[in-house]
Design an enzyme around this catalytic site. Structure first.
Site, PDB file in Angstrom:
ATOM      1  N   ASP A   4      -3.223  -0.302  -3.228  1.00 23.46           N
ATOM      2  CA  ASP A   4      -4.193  -0.971  -2.531  1.00 23.46           C
ATOM      3  C   ASP A   4      -4.764  -1.953  -3.080  1.00 23.46           C
ATOM      4  O   ASP A   4      -5.403  -1.777  -4.267  1.00 23.46           O
ATOM      5  CB  ASP A   4      -5.245  -0.056  -1.958  1.00 23.46           C
ATOM      6  CG  ASP A   4      -5.963  -0.434  -0.978  1.00 23.46           C
ATOM      7  OD1 ASP A   4      -6.463  -1.648  -0.889  1.00 23.46           O
ATOM      8  OD2 ASP A   4      -6.542   0.288  -0.142  1.00 23.46           O
ATOM      9  N   VAL A   5      -4.696  -3.453  -2.613  1.00 20.93           N
ATOM     10  CA  VAL A   5      -5.038  -4.669  -3.488  1.00 20.93           C
ATOM     11  C   VAL A   5      -6.770  -4.396  -3.543  1.00 20.93           C
ATOM     12  O   VAL A   5      -7.241  -5.197  -4.498  1.00 20.93           O
ATOM     13  CB  VAL A   5      -4.855  -5.947  -2.615  1.00 20.93           C
ATOM     14  CG1 VAL A   5      -3.131  -6.062  -2.707  1.00 20.93           C
ATOM     15  CG2 VAL A   5      -5.349  -5.833  -1.361  1.00 20.93           C
ATOM     16  N   TYR A  21     -13.327 -11.778   9.332  1.00 21.21           N
ATOM     17  CA  TYR A  21     -11.983 -12.123   9.097  1.00 21.21           C
ATOM     18  C   TYR A  21     -12.073 -13.665   8.789  1.00 21.21           C
ATOM     19  O   TYR A  21     -11.421 -14.193   7.626  1.00 21.21           O
ATOM     20  CB  TYR A  21     -10.905 -11.810   9.999  1.00 21.21           C
ATOM     21  CG  TYR A  21      -9.428 -12.269   9.697  1.00 21.21           C
ATOM     22  CD1 TYR A  21      -8.562 -11.571   8.831  1.00 21.21           C
ATOM     23  CD2 TYR A  21      -8.954 -13.269  10.497  1.00 21.21           C
ATOM     24  CE1 TYR A  21      -7.216 -12.116   8.699  1.00 21.21           C
ATOM     25  CE2 TYR A  21      -7.649 -13.842  10.205  1.00 21.21           C
ATOM     26  CZ  TYR A  21      -6.866 -13.400   9.336  1.00 21.21           C
ATOM     27  OH  TYR A  21      -5.830 -13.542   9.237  1.00 21.21           O
ATOM     28  N   ARG A  65       0.761  -1.374   0.017  1.00 21.17           N
ATOM     29  CA  ARG A  65       0.019   0.135   0.031  1.00 21.17           C
ATOM     30  C   ARG A  65       0.690   1.231  -0.034  1.00 21.17           C
ATOM     31  O   ARG A  65       0.483   2.107  -0.591  1.00 21.17           O
ATOM     32  CB  ARG A  65      -1.052  -0.095   1.100  1.00 21.17           C
ATOM     33  CG  ARG A  65      -2.260  -0.527   0.841  1.00 21.17           C
ATOM     34  CD  ARG A  65      -3.256  -0.240   1.975  1.00 21.17           C
ATOM     35  NE  ARG A  65      -2.455  -1.099   3.341  1.00 21.17           N
ATOM     36  CZ  ARG A  65      -3.148  -1.241   4.523  1.00 21.17           C
ATOM     37  NH1 ARG A  65      -4.441  -0.706   4.765  1.00 21.17           N
ATOM     38  NH2 ARG A  65      -2.763  -1.922   5.334  1.00 21.17           N
TER      39      ARG A  65
END
Lengths: 241, 80
Positions: A52-53, A145, A38
């Site tokens: 940023d993925v 998550y 990032r």
């Protein structure tokens, strides 16, 4: 064949922790490594592309920059991931859920989509997804998550089946408690619950990735390998709660 | 780069598919894709070769949209 002669390895989130250890071990095996992160900080001697993925267009540009400099991608390690502040499902807000799914799961779809065509054409490729033990067993406080990581493990299986006949493997590694900045706040008493009685190191995870990338692992695909000191292996009934 | 069309384009596509291991002699317009064992992965690779080696940009979705049954269907949509 090994693809390192004419191509490169890309590691997302490779500036520190597990990603940095993976990048270093691949470089030690002779891979030209590009790191997508990032910020613009350095990542060892590796070429860095900033993205940023979660931003698919930025990710595409980063893939372009790295492949322009280092050759076509032959290895992709989807490592970028974020935990969220501990929160019970009963109070987990939509934004947290969306952020966890975007970074830990949706971004992997995008990165893998970018990496597969050159791998398919080369009839050789390796995708390794850094999942988590939280994707294998429950993880109170980390539902978003954990769900994203479980999704990642499922994605790994399906992607593996789709491309296996082209010499491309897709596997996942599920680290347990690893000493990194991301897990620094995890309580020390968690270590007592680990059969190995210690946290793992980024190098423990990198060693497993290194194997999966090697020619020796050509017949391993769709697998998820836990690197967790036995944490997800079962419950020890002889230990008092 | 001048983009090839007609017979030249057909030649490129057939050469590419033969390069994937398909029997060149069976690659005729009327041939059924399923019988040729030409699948979506072949089409993904074909799209990539057309763009990278020949400057012909076509998206996989454009090919899939016509639900191609024969090799001729694929050639027609690429040649449009």
């Amino acid at each position: 064949m090994t693809g390192s002669g004419d191509g490169c390895a890309i590691v997302t989130g490779g500036s520190r922790g597990i990603g940095a250890a993976v990048a270093a071990s691949l470089a030690a095996d002779g891979w030209r490594v590009g790191v997508i992160q990032r910020d613009g900080s350095t990542a060892g001697d590796h070429l860095v592309a900033v993205a940023d993925v979660r931003d698919t267009e930025a990710l595409e540009r980063a893939f372009g920059e790295i492949q322009e400099a280092l050759g076509p991608v032959r290895v992709l390690v989807n490592n970028a991931g974020v935990r969220h502040a501990p929160q019970l499902v009963a109070a987990l807000d939509d934004a947290t859920v969306a952020a966890a799914l975007d970074t830990n799961l949706a971004a992997v779809f995008a990165a893998t989509r970018l990496a597969l065509p050159p791998m398919l054409r080369a009839r050789w490729g390796r995708v390794v997804n850094i999942a988590s033990v939280a994707g294998l067993v429950g993880s109170p406080g980390q539902a978003a998550y954990a769900a994203a990581k479980a999704g990642l493990i499922s994605f790994t299986r399906t992607a593996a089946m789709e491309v296996a006949r082209r010499g491309v493997t897709v596997n996942a590694v599920a680290p347990g408690l690893i000493d990194t900045e991301m897990t620094a706040e995890v309580a020390e008493d968690v270590q007592a619950a680990i059969p190995a009685r210690r946290a793992g190191s980024p190098a423990d995870v990198a060693a497993c990735v290194r194997f999966l990338v090697s020619d020796a692992a050509a017949y391993v695909t769709g697998a998820t390998i836990a690197v967790d000191g036995g944490l997800s292996a079962g419950i020890d009934p002889t230990r008092s709660p | 780069m001048t983009t090839p069309g007609g017979p030249a384009l057909e030649q490129i596509v057939l050469d590419a598919l033969a390069g994937f291991g398909h029997d060149r002699a069976r690659l005729v317009r009327d041939a059924d894709l399923e019988q040729l064992d030409i699948d979506s992965l072949d089409l993904i690779e074909l799209v990539q070769i057309l763009e990278e080696d020949h400057g012909i940009v076509i998206r996989l979705e454009e090919i899939q949209a016509v639900d191609p049954q024969t090799l001729g269907d694929v050639l027609d949509v690429i040649g449009r």
